[in-house]
Design a protein around this motif. Structure first.
Motif, short mmCIF file in Angstrom:
data_model
loop_
_atom_site.label_atom_id
_atom_site.label_comp_id
_atom_site.label_asym_id
_atom_site.label_seq_id
_atom_site.Cartn_x
_atom_site.Cartn_y
_atom_site.Cartn_z
N ASP A 1 0.80 -1.22 0.00
CA ASP A 1 0.00 0.00 0.00
C ASP A 1 0.84 1.28 0.00
N ARG A 2 2.17 1.13 -0.03
CA ARG A 2 3.03 2.31 0.02
C ARG A 2 4.08 2.33 -1.09
N VAL A 3 4.19 1.25 -1.84
CA VAL A 3 5.25 1.17 -2.83
C VAL A 3 5.06 2.18 -3.96
N ALA A 4 3.81 2.48 -4.33
CA ALA A 4 3.58 3.48 -5.38
C ALA A 4 4.15 4.83 -4.97
N GLU A 5 3.96 5.21 -3.71
CA GLU A 5 4.51 6.46 -3.22
C GLU A 5 6.04 6.43 -3.22
N ALA A 6 6.62 5.29 -2.84
CA ALA A 6 8.08 5.17 -2.84
C ALA A 6 8.65 5.41 -4.24
N ILE A 7 8.00 4.83 -5.24
CA ILE A 7 8.46 5.01 -6.62
C ILE A 7 8.34 6.48 -7.03
N THR A 8 7.25 7.13 -6.66
CA THR A 8 7.07 8.55 -6.98
C THR A 8 8.18 9.39 -6.36
N VAL A 9 8.52 9.09 -5.11
CA VAL A 9 9.56 9.86 -4.42
C VAL A 9 10.93 9.63 -5.07
N ILE A 10 11.23 8.38 -5.42
CA ILE A 10 12.51 8.08 -6.07
C ILE A 10 12.64 8.84 -7.38
N ARG A 11 11.60 8.80 -8.20
CA ARG A 11 11.66 9.50 -9.48
C ARG A 11 11.79 11.02 -9.27
N ALA A 12 11.08 11.55 -8.27
CA ALA A 12 11.15 12.98 -8.00
C ALA A 12 12.55 13.38 -7.53
N GLU A 13 13.16 12.55 -6.67
CA GLU A 13 14.51 12.87 -6.19
C GLU A 13 15.53 12.76 -7.30
N TRP A 14 15.32 11.82 -8.21
CA TRP A 14 16.18 11.70 -9.39
C TRP A 14 16.13 13.00 -10.20
N GLY A 15 14.91 13.51 -10.39
CA GLY A 15 14.75 14.74 -11.15
C GLY A 15 15.30 15.95 -10.41
N ARG A 16 15.12 16.00 -9.10
CA ARG A 16 15.64 17.14 -8.33
C ARG A 16 17.15 17.20 -8.39
N MET A 17 17.79 16.04 -8.31
CA MET A 17 19.25 16.04 -8.38
C MET A 17 19.72 16.44 -9.77
N ARG A 18 19.02 15.98 -10.82
CA ARG A 18 19.40 16.40 -12.17
C ARG A 18 19.28 17.91 -12.32
N ASN A 19 18.21 18.48 -11.82
CA ASN A 19 17.96 19.90 -12.06
C ASN A 19 18.74 20.82 -11.13
N GLU A 20 18.97 20.38 -9.88
CA GLU A 20 19.60 21.25 -8.90
C GLU A 20 21.03 20.85 -8.57
N GLY A 21 21.43 19.64 -8.93
CA GLY A 21 22.77 19.18 -8.60
C GLY A 21 22.91 18.87 -7.12
N VAL A 22 24.13 18.98 -6.62
CA VAL A 22 24.40 18.69 -5.21
C VAL A 22 25.04 19.92 -4.58
N THR A 23 25.12 19.91 -3.27
CA THR A 23 25.74 21.03 -2.57
C THR A 23 27.23 20.77 -2.39
N LEU A 24 27.96 21.83 -2.11
CA LEU A 24 29.39 21.70 -1.85
C LEU A 24 29.63 20.84 -0.61
N GLU A 25 28.78 20.98 0.40
CA GLU A 25 28.93 20.16 1.61
C GLU A 25 28.75 18.68 1.29
N GLU A 26 27.74 18.35 0.47
CA GLU A 26 27.53 16.96 0.07
C GLU A 26 28.74 16.42 -0.69
N LEU A 27 29.28 17.23 -1.57
CA LEU A 27 30.44 16.80 -2.36
C LEU A 27 31.63 16.54 -1.45
N GLU A 28 31.92 17.45 -0.54
CA GLU A 28 33.09 17.29 0.33
C GLU A 28 32.91 16.11 1.27
#
Length: 437
Positions: free
Chosen positions: A329-356
């Motif tokens: 009953d929750r896997v559909a939401e998990a897939i939506t979140v994964i795809r959204a996070e994939w897109g957010r990282m593509r569009n916004e990249g990562v922070t300098l703190e995350e990189l370091e």
């Protein structure tokens, strides 16, 4: 007593390794290329052999034959039946392991310096003169078919098989290297002998050794051990363009928790942007509890106990893959979140703190992999297969540290493709239907 001595030496060899690993590359008089890390502090040698091709060499209609062949290499050789071979290796305190994956047959050997010649002679028999006795074939065939039967009710095995079939189709990657119950049952001794000749050949061989042996002695050992192998083996599989249309394929299976595998196209290990992609994946889903996917899918929403991603660089294809398990009953939401996070990282990249933070972890953890002769030999032979230079161990962290924030952001924009993310789900997910035929 001998077995105890090897166990003690293996324990000592697993202690933190030397800070510097010096790899020597040389060619034996018989023409075999090998890498050696010489270490005379412990009277013990780890030898790793890899034959490119693996389960992908199975002929049409003979799926599972390479896997069955490799499992039989320790089931008797030359004048020794299976029990006699096992007793001989035990008496010498020699450890031999044989395994297969899609791209290679692996042979690992560990032996004491004092028993080196006898251990190598025994290993040579298994590689050059395997018996493939009828009783051994029947016994191992039964073990393989039992595993295949069990996999038919295991949702993780089912999702892997469905994913491979969808993404790779008729390519050998598209089916299990174990074969099917029917294909394994139909294999003959002649098929197994042919698979042995096809897979274990000099033209696809990679060798590394670590421990108490000199270059001169190793060259002699290798020519004796491997010199009589066939010069060429079966043709290696062609590359495949993965079928990743985007969307979801649902495989109905009665289980309270859906198992999900997902992927998009990846990046070749030889690509100049590989390290930027490697760091990018660490931040996205490869960094355990510190990764973005774990934060978004588990920590913030409680949709799973674990979610991860990784770069899968196979010989014939490259994927950027991941996995998650969630209640139906929750896997559909998990897939939506994964795809959204994939897109957010593509569009916004990562922070300098995350990189370091990623660089700090990846460079700090790398030396810990070199914890003994066996792991070093395994890493060294893998380096050869990837076409890396002998000094890669000492230069790898420099390559990680050289990646800039701009590099990671650019690679995220160029490589990440949330619309192409392809999900295969095994379970009975609520509100989620197949969009892929």
């Amino acid at each position: 007593m001998i077995r105890f001595a090897l166990s003690l030496i293996l324990l000592l060899a697993a202690l933190p390794a030397r800070a510097e690993v010096e790899v020597k590359e040389f060619t034996t008089p018989g023409g075999l290329n090998a890498w050696l890390v010489e270490d005379h502090s412990i009277p013990f040698v780890a030898l790793e052999l890899r034959f490119r091709g693996g389960g992908s060499l199975d002929p049409d209609g003979k799926r599972g034959v390479t896997n069955l062949m490799a499992a039989l290499l320790e089931e008797g050789a030359a004048d020794l039946d299976a029990q006699e071979f096992a007793r001989a290796s035990e008496s010498l305190a020699a450890n031999f392991r044989y395994s297969v994956n899609d791209d290679r047959v692996s042979v690992s050997a560990q032996f004491l310096t004092e028993n080196r010649d006898q251990a190598v002679d025994l290993l040579r028999k298994s590689l050059l003169q395997p018996r493939f006795d009828p009783d051994a074939i029947a016994r191992v065939r039964g073990q393989v078919t039992s595993m295949i039967s069990a996999s038919q009710t295991n949702p993780r095995d089912l999702v892997g098989k469905a994913f491979d079939s969808l993404v790779f189709g008729d390519h050998p990657y598209g089916s299990s290297l174990d074969g099917t119950i029917e294909s394994v049952a139909a294999l003959t001794r002649e098929d197994i002998v042919a698979a042995h000749t096809a897979a274990l050949a000099r033209d696809r061989l990679y060798i590394s050794a670590v421990g108490d042996i000199t270059e001169t002695d190793l060259a002699k050992l290798l020519d004796h051990l491997l010199g009589a192998l066939p010069e060429t083996g079966a043709t290696l599989p062609v590359t495949v363009d993965p079928n990743l249309p985007g969307g979801v394929q649902v495989i109905d299976f009665a289980t309270p928790q859906s198992i999900v595998t997902f992927a998009q196209k990846g990046i070749d290990r030889d690509h100049p942007d590989f390290f930027a992609a490697y760091i990018l994946n660490y931040i996205l889903g490869g960094g355990g509890f510190e990764s973005r996917l774990m934060t978004e899918v588990r920590e913030k929403r409680g949709l799973t106990y674990g979610v991860y991603s990784y770069l899968a660089d196979k010989d014939a294809a490259q994927l950027w893959m991941g996995s998650v398990a969630s209640a139906n009953d929750r896997v559909a939401e998990a897939i939506t979140v994964i795809r959204a996070e994939w897109g957010r990282m593509r569009n916004e990249g990562v922070t300098l703190e995350e990189l370091e933070n990623a660089k700090t972890y990846l460079t700090g953890a790398y030396p810990l992999q070199f914890e003994g002769n066996g792991p070093i030999a395994d890493i060294a032979v893998g380096m050869q297969m990837e076409g890396l230079p002998t000094d890669y161990i000492s230069t790898r962290n420099d390559k990680v540290n050289a990646v800039t924030l701009e590099d990671v952001k650019r690679v995220a924009r160029e490589l990440m493709s949330p619309e192409a993310l392809t999900f295969v789900v095994v379970g009975q997910p609520d509100g989620l239907e197949s969009s892929i035929n």
